[in-house]
Design a protein around this motif. Structure first.
Motif, PDB file in Angstrom:
ATOM      1  N   LEU A 241      -3.806 -10.869   9.579  1.00 40.45           N
ATOM      2  CA  LEU A 241      -4.202  -9.989   8.484  1.00 40.45           C
ATOM      3  C   LEU A 241      -3.454 -10.345   7.203  1.00 40.45           C
ATOM      4  O   LEU A 241      -4.037 -10.384   6.113  1.00 40.45           O
ATOM      5  CB  LEU A 241      -3.961  -8.531   8.862  1.00 40.45           C
ATOM      6  N   LEU A 242      -2.153 -10.614   7.331  1.00 36.78           N
ATOM      7  CA  LEU A 242      -1.374 -11.012   6.154  1.00 36.78           C
ATOM      8  C   LEU A 242      -1.870 -12.339   5.596  1.00 36.78           C
ATOM      9  O   LEU A 242      -2.079 -12.482   4.384  1.00 36.78           O
ATOM     10  CB  LEU A 242       0.104 -11.114   6.513  1.00 36.78           C
ATOM     11  N   LYS A 243      -2.051 -13.317   6.472  1.00 39.74           N
ATOM     12  CA  LYS A 243      -2.458 -14.650   6.026  1.00 39.74           C
ATOM     13  C   LYS A 243      -3.824 -14.599   5.335  1.00 39.74           C
ATOM     14  O   LYS A 243      -4.054 -15.305   4.354  1.00 39.74           O
ATOM     15  CB  LYS A 243      -2.518 -15.589   7.240  1.00 39.74           C
ATOM     16  N   TYR A 244      -4.720 -13.774   5.837  1.00 38.98           N
ATOM     17  CA  TYR A 244      -6.082 -13.727   5.296  1.00 38.98           C
ATOM     18  C   TYR A 244      -6.150 -13.009   3.945  1.00 38.98           C
ATOM     19  O   TYR A 244      -6.851 -13.465   3.036  1.00 38.98           O
ATOM     20  CB  TYR A 244      -7.002 -13.031   6.298  1.00 38.98           C
ATOM     21  N   PHE A 245      -5.408 -11.907   3.795  1.00 41.00           N
ATOM     22  CA  PHE A 245      -5.592 -11.067   2.618  1.00 41.00           C
ATOM     23  C   PHE A 245      -4.562 -11.250   1.513  1.00 41.00           C
ATOM     24  O   PHE A 245      -4.868 -10.995   0.340  1.00 41.00           O
ATOM     25  CB  PHE A 245      -5.603  -9.581   3.028  1.00 41.00           C
ATOM     26  N   VAL A 246      -3.350 -11.639   1.837  1.00 39.64           N
ATOM     27  CA  VAL A 246      -2.290 -11.659   0.826  1.00 39.64           C
ATOM     28  C   VAL A 246      -2.474 -12.841  -0.123  1.00 39.64           C
ATOM     29  O   VAL A 246      -2.614 -13.982   0.299  1.00 39.64           O
ATOM     30  CB  VAL A 246      -0.903 -11.708   1.498  1.00 39.64           C
ATOM     31  N   ASP A 247      -2.465 -12.548  -1.420  1.00 33.90           N
ATOM     32  CA  ASP A 247      -2.634 -13.592  -2.432  1.00 33.90           C
ATOM     33  C   ASP A 247      -1.361 -14.397  -2.644  1.00 33.90           C
ATOM     34  O   ASP A 247      -1.417 -15.599  -2.911  1.00 33.90           O
ATOM     35  CB  ASP A 247      -3.061 -12.963  -3.762  1.00 33.90           C
ATOM     36  N   SER A 248      -0.203 -13.738  -2.533  1.00 32.08           N
ATOM     37  CA  SER A 248       1.057 -14.438  -2.761  1.00 32.08           C
ATOM     38  C   SER A 248       2.182 -13.702  -2.049  1.00 32.08           C
ATOM     39  O   SER A 248       2.206 -12.464  -2.033  1.00 32.08           O
ATOM     40  CB  SER A 248       1.347 -14.515  -4.268  1.00 32.08           C
ATOM     41  N   PHE A 249       3.097 -14.462  -1.456  1.00 31.34           N
ATOM     42  CA  PHE A 249       4.290 -13.896  -0.817  1.00 31.34           C
ATOM     43  C   PHE A 249       5.475 -14.132  -1.750  1.00 31.34           C
ATOM     44  O   PHE A 249       5.880 -15.273  -1.974  1.00 31.34           O
ATOM     45  CB  PHE A 249       4.533 -14.549   0.547  1.00 31.34           C
ATOM     46  N   GLU A 250       6.035 -13.070  -2.289  1.00 25.02           N
ATOM     47  CA  GLU A 250       7.074 -13.210  -3.304  1.00 25.02           C
ATOM     48  C   GLU A 250       7.864 -11.913  -3.419  1.00 25.02           C
ATOM     49  O   GLU A 250       7.538 -10.901  -2.782  1.00 25.02           O
ATOM     50  CB  GLU A 250       6.448 -13.550  -4.653  1.00 25.02           C
ATOM     51  N   LYS A 251       8.899 -11.935  -4.255  1.00 27.12           N
ATOM     52  CA  LYS A 251       9.653 -10.725  -4.532  1.00 27.12           C
ATOM     53  C   LYS A 251       8.758  -9.742  -5.275  1.00 27.12           C
ATOM     54  O   LYS A 251       7.821 -10.126  -5.961  1.00 27.12           O
ATOM     55  CB  LYS A 251      10.882 -11.047  -5.379  1.00 27.12           C
ATOM     56  N   MET A 252       9.076  -8.471  -5.125  1.00 30.43           N
ATOM     57  CA  MET A 252       8.275  -7.451  -5.779  1.00 30.43           C
ATOM     58  C   MET A 252       8.340  -7.634  -7.287  1.00 30.43           C
ATOM     59  O   MET A 252       9.419  -7.708  -7.872  1.00 30.43           O
ATOM     60  CB  MET A 252       8.756  -6.048  -5.411  1.00 30.43           C
ATOM     61  N   PRO A 253       7.192  -7.714  -7.965  1.00 28.58           N
ATOM     62  CA  PRO A 253       7.197  -7.862  -9.415  1.00 28.58           C
ATOM     63  C   PRO A 253       7.558  -6.545 -10.092  1.00 28.58           C
ATOM     64  O   PRO A 253       7.580  -5.487  -9.460  1.00 28.58           O
ATOM     65  CB  PRO A 253       5.751  -8.262  -9.727  1.00 28.58           C
ATOM     66  N   VAL A 254       7.826  -6.603 -11.374  1.00 31.42           N
ATOM     67  CA  VAL A 254       8.012  -5.384 -12.150  1.00 31.42           C
ATOM     68  C   VAL A 254       6.681  -4.643 -12.160  1.00 31.42           C
ATOM     69  O   VAL A 254       5.663  -5.191 -12.563  1.00 31.42           O
ATOM     70  CB  VAL A 254       8.453  -5.712 -13.589  1.00 31.42           C
ATOM     71  N   MET A 255       6.691  -3.412 -11.670  1.00 32.68           N
ATOM     72  CA  MET A 255       5.447  -2.659 -11.565  1.00 32.68           C
ATOM     73  C   MET A 255       5.713  -1.166 -11.671  1.00 32.68           C
ATOM     74  O   MET A 255       6.814  -0.684 -11.378  1.00 32.68           O
ATOM     75  CB  MET A 255       4.738  -2.966 -10.230  1.00 32.68           C
ATOM     76  N   LYS A 256       4.700  -0.437 -12.116  1.00 33.27           N
ATOM     77  CA  LYS A 256       4.746   1.018 -12.136  1.00 33.27           C
ATOM     78  C   LYS A 256       4.040   1.517 -10.888  1.00 33.27           C
ATOM     79  O   LYS A 256       2.828   1.370 -10.749  1.00 33.27           O
ATOM     80  CB  LYS A 256       4.059   1.554 -13.396  1.00 33.27           C
ATOM     81  N   VAL A 257       4.815   2.110  -9.960  1.00 30.60           N
ATOM     82  CA  VAL A 257       4.279   2.526  -8.663  1.00 30.60           C
ATOM     83  C   VAL A 257       3.562   3.860  -8.788  1.00 30.60           C
ATOM     84  O   VAL A 257       4.114   4.826  -9.316  1.00 30.60           O
ATOM     85  CB  VAL A 257       5.402   2.607  -7.609  1.00 30.60           C
ATOM     86  N   GLU A 258       2.326   3.900  -8.279  1.00 29.67           N
ATOM     87  CA  GLU A 258       1.528   5.122  -8.326  1.00 29.67           C
ATOM     88  C   GLU A 258       1.532   5.866  -6.993  1.00 29.67           C
ATOM     89  O   GLU A 258       1.492   7.090  -6.958  1.00 29.67           O
ATOM     90  CB  GLU A 258       0.089   4.786  -8.726  1.00 29.67           C
ATOM     91  N   SER A 259       1.533   5.114  -5.883  1.00 30.53           N
ATOM     92  CA  SER A 259       1.547   5.767  -4.566  1.00 30.53           C
ATOM     93  C   SER A 259       2.190   4.838  -3.552  1.00 30.53           C
ATOM     94  O   SER A 259       2.203   3.611  -3.730  1.00 30.53           O
ATOM     95  CB  SER A 259       0.129   6.149  -4.125  1.00 30.53           C
ATOM     96  N   ILE A 260       2.728   5.438  -2.479  1.00 30.21           N
ATOM     97  CA  ILE A 260       3.482   4.698  -1.463  1.00 30.21           C
ATOM     98  C   ILE A 260       3.012   5.142  -0.087  1.00 30.21           C
ATOM     99  O   ILE A 260       2.759   6.332   0.145  1.00 30.21           O
ATOM    100  CB  ILE A 260       5.002   4.956  -1.590  1.00 30.21           C
ATOM    101  N   GLY A 261       2.892   4.187   0.833  1.00 35.90           N
ATOM    102  CA  GLY A 261       2.517   4.502   2.195  1.00 35.90           C
ATOM    103  C   GLY A 261       3.454   3.844   3.193  1.00 35.90           C
ATOM    104  O   GLY A 261       4.002   2.759   2.929  1.00 35.90           O
ATOM    105  N   TYR A 262       3.670   4.500   4.338  1.00 34.21           N
ATOM    106  CA  TYR A 262       4.525   3.975   5.394  1.00 34.21           C
ATOM    107  C   TYR A 262       3.720   3.890   6.693  1.00 34.21           C
ATOM    108  O   TYR A 262       3.266   4.908   7.219  1.00 34.21           O
ATOM    109  CB  TYR A 262       5.742   4.879   5.614  1.00 34.21           C
ATOM    110  N   GLY A 263       3.547   2.664   7.182  1.00 33.43           N
ATOM    111  CA  GLY A 263       2.857   2.453   8.445  1.00 33.43           C
ATOM    112  C   GLY A 263       3.870   2.195   9.547  1.00 33.43           C
ATOM    113  O   GLY A 263       4.585   1.190   9.513  1.00 33.43           O
ATOM    114  N   MET A 264       3.945   3.089  10.514  1.00 40.68           N
ATOM    115  CA  MET A 264       5.010   3.059  11.512  1.00 40.68           C
ATOM    116  C   MET A 264       4.613   2.313  12.786  1.00 40.68           C
ATOM    117  O   MET A 264       3.478   2.424  13.263  1.00 40.68           O
ATOM    118  CB  MET A 264       5.420   4.493  11.891  1.00 40.68           C
ATOM    119  N   GLY A 265       5.578   1.592  13.346  1.00 38.31           N
ATOM    120  CA  GLY A 265       5.416   0.995  14.657  1.00 38.31           C
ATOM    121  C   GLY A 265       5.874   1.965  15.729  1.00 38.31           C
ATOM    122  O   GLY A 265       6.419   3.037  15.442  1.00 38.31           O
TER     123      GLY A 265
END
Length: 426
Positions: A241-265
């Motif tokens: 899923l990561l390999k198929y959908f992620v455009d780039s693997f990098e440090k978090m850019p400067v961004m204004k966060v609007e919402s946050i989600g936590y997916g638990m194992g």
């Protein structure tokens, strides 16, 4: 630009990613109801609250015949059955168990489940009442998994088969995640480097390294690492899923966060076992670029010009020279080629081939830019291309030079005269 950023500090599994994405959905309960009406055989999806290290998030339970497969210590997806009757069950972050057994060791162990191949999975997905793009994405993810298992076991993809129960569980993870991504509104998906865990996984016929072979194959060219956490944190389904959908693997850019989600194992670790996802806006991050630089004091201007022109034609972001005074008071130049990380080797070869340098320096830079697009505009001079750029509170408009120059020549006018008239019209 609106982006999704995934923190994979505790790896990723299919159900963890689904759980993270559903936390950002406007109507999670409606999504669960719609998913359960798709008719995936024997599958029911349930959303429940989960707490890890004091953090509240979501855990999505996939029930097959009323039982959550992972609670039976069986891997969420990769129950692979090859023609030599080898079965693989992997131990993953969600609490899955790894074991391997041959058919002759199955005495007393019920195997009434049928096996399905990639074609069967494609048939199932194509007959679900979901968007065509979701079908394409889900099949694309599953193909990555099948290719990885094929490579890991030395079998043709046609010889790789999945246990029915494990397949239904994984199809649910993959299809639900693809649906959620399709229904969320964003421009790009970015992710952190992936923690794959460390150590080894004990199997009935031996010991496998972490990450498991299929996971390692999928994560080729993806930045991964391990730390003190023992166990397999990233499963093949999560990796695909990561390999198929992620455009780039990098440090978090400067961004204004609007919402946050936590997916638990399912499993508990000293560190919160979750994938965190953040939805926000950023001013058009352009990623890292590389500057390749060398000093030149024994090359002609013609050769420098030829090399610079060639590198621009080959896709360099920019090439320029800076006059300097070098050792022994010799006048010289610093040649700088700006390029993408993946093009580094190509431009190193060009620099060494077409200049006199014996060494090249590399610098990694953050690159920021305005969002830009070019539109064709009708004017009294005819069609003219206009570049519009915006971001950081700035809006810029520029008429393409080549069009200006051509119009000026045809009308025996200056560039400035033509520019002013066109600007009045647009």
């Amino acid at each position: 630009m609106k982006i999704l950023y995934l923190e994979c500090n505790m790896g990723a599994a299919g159900d963890m990613l689904m759980s993270a994405f559903i936390e950002l959905h406007q109507d999670p309960e409606d999504f669960v109801d719609r998913f359960n009406q798709l008719g995936i055989p024997k599958v029911e999806l349930k959303k429940e609250k989960s707490v890890k290290c004091g953090i509240t998030g979501t855990h999505m339970k996939v029930l097959v015949d009323g039982i959550e497969e992972k609670s039976q210590d069986v891997h969420q997806h990769n129950h692979v059955h090859c023609h030599d009757k080898v079965h693989i069950h992997e131990h993953g972050n969600s609490g899955e168990h790894t074991h391997k057994h041959s058919q002759e060791n199955c005495n007393g162990h019920e195997h009434s489940h049928s096996h399905t191949g990639l074609n069967d999975i494609e048939h199932l997905i194509n007959h679900l009442n979901i968007d065509e793009q979701v079908k394409k994405d889900a099949i694309g993810v599953y193909t990555l998994i099948a290719e990885a298992e094929s490579h890991a076991h030395g079998k043709a993809i046609s010889d790789i088969h999945f246990h029915e129960v494990g397949t239904m569980d994984a199809v649910a993870d993959v299809v639900a995640t693809c649906m959620l991504i399709h229904e969320l509104s964003f421009d790009r998906i970015l992710a952190s480097p992936v923690n794959v865990g460390s150590g080894q996984v004990k199997c009935a016929h031996g010991i496998l390294p972490v990450p498991a072979p299929a996971t390692a194959f999928i994560l080729q060219n993806v930045p991964i690492y391990n730390n003190e956490i023992k166990g397999e944190l990233c499963t093949p389904t999560g990796a695909a899923l990561l390999k198929y959908f992620v455009d780039s693997f990098e440090k978090m850019p400067v961004m204004k966060v609007e919402s946050i989600g936590y997916g638990m194992g399912n499993k508990d670790y000293p560190t919160a076992n979750c994938v965190r996802i953040m939805l926000g806006t950023t001013e058009n991050p352009m990623g890292d670029i590389i500057e390749l630089c060398c000093n030149l004091d024994d090359i002609t201007s013609e050769n420098i010009g030829y090399a610079a022109e060639l590198m621009m034609k080959e896709g360099a972001l920019d090439v320029y020279t800076t006059p300097v005074v070098m050792k022994k008071n010799r006048p010289g130049f610093i040649l700088t080629c700006m390029c993408k990380q993946e093009d580094k080797e190509k431009f190193l070869n060009l620099i060494f081939k077409h200049t006199t340098t014996l060494g090249v320096r590399e610098y990694t830079c953050k690159r920021y830019g305005l969002e830009r697009n070019i539109k064709a505009v009708e004017t009294s001079y005819g069609t003219v291309r206009v570049k519009k750029s915006k971001g950081y509170g700035v809006v810029k408009t520029k008429i393409e030079y080549e069009d200006l120059a051509e119009i000026a020549k045809k009308n025996e006018a200056s560039l400035e005269e033509v520019r002013k008239r066109i600007q009045q019209e647009i």
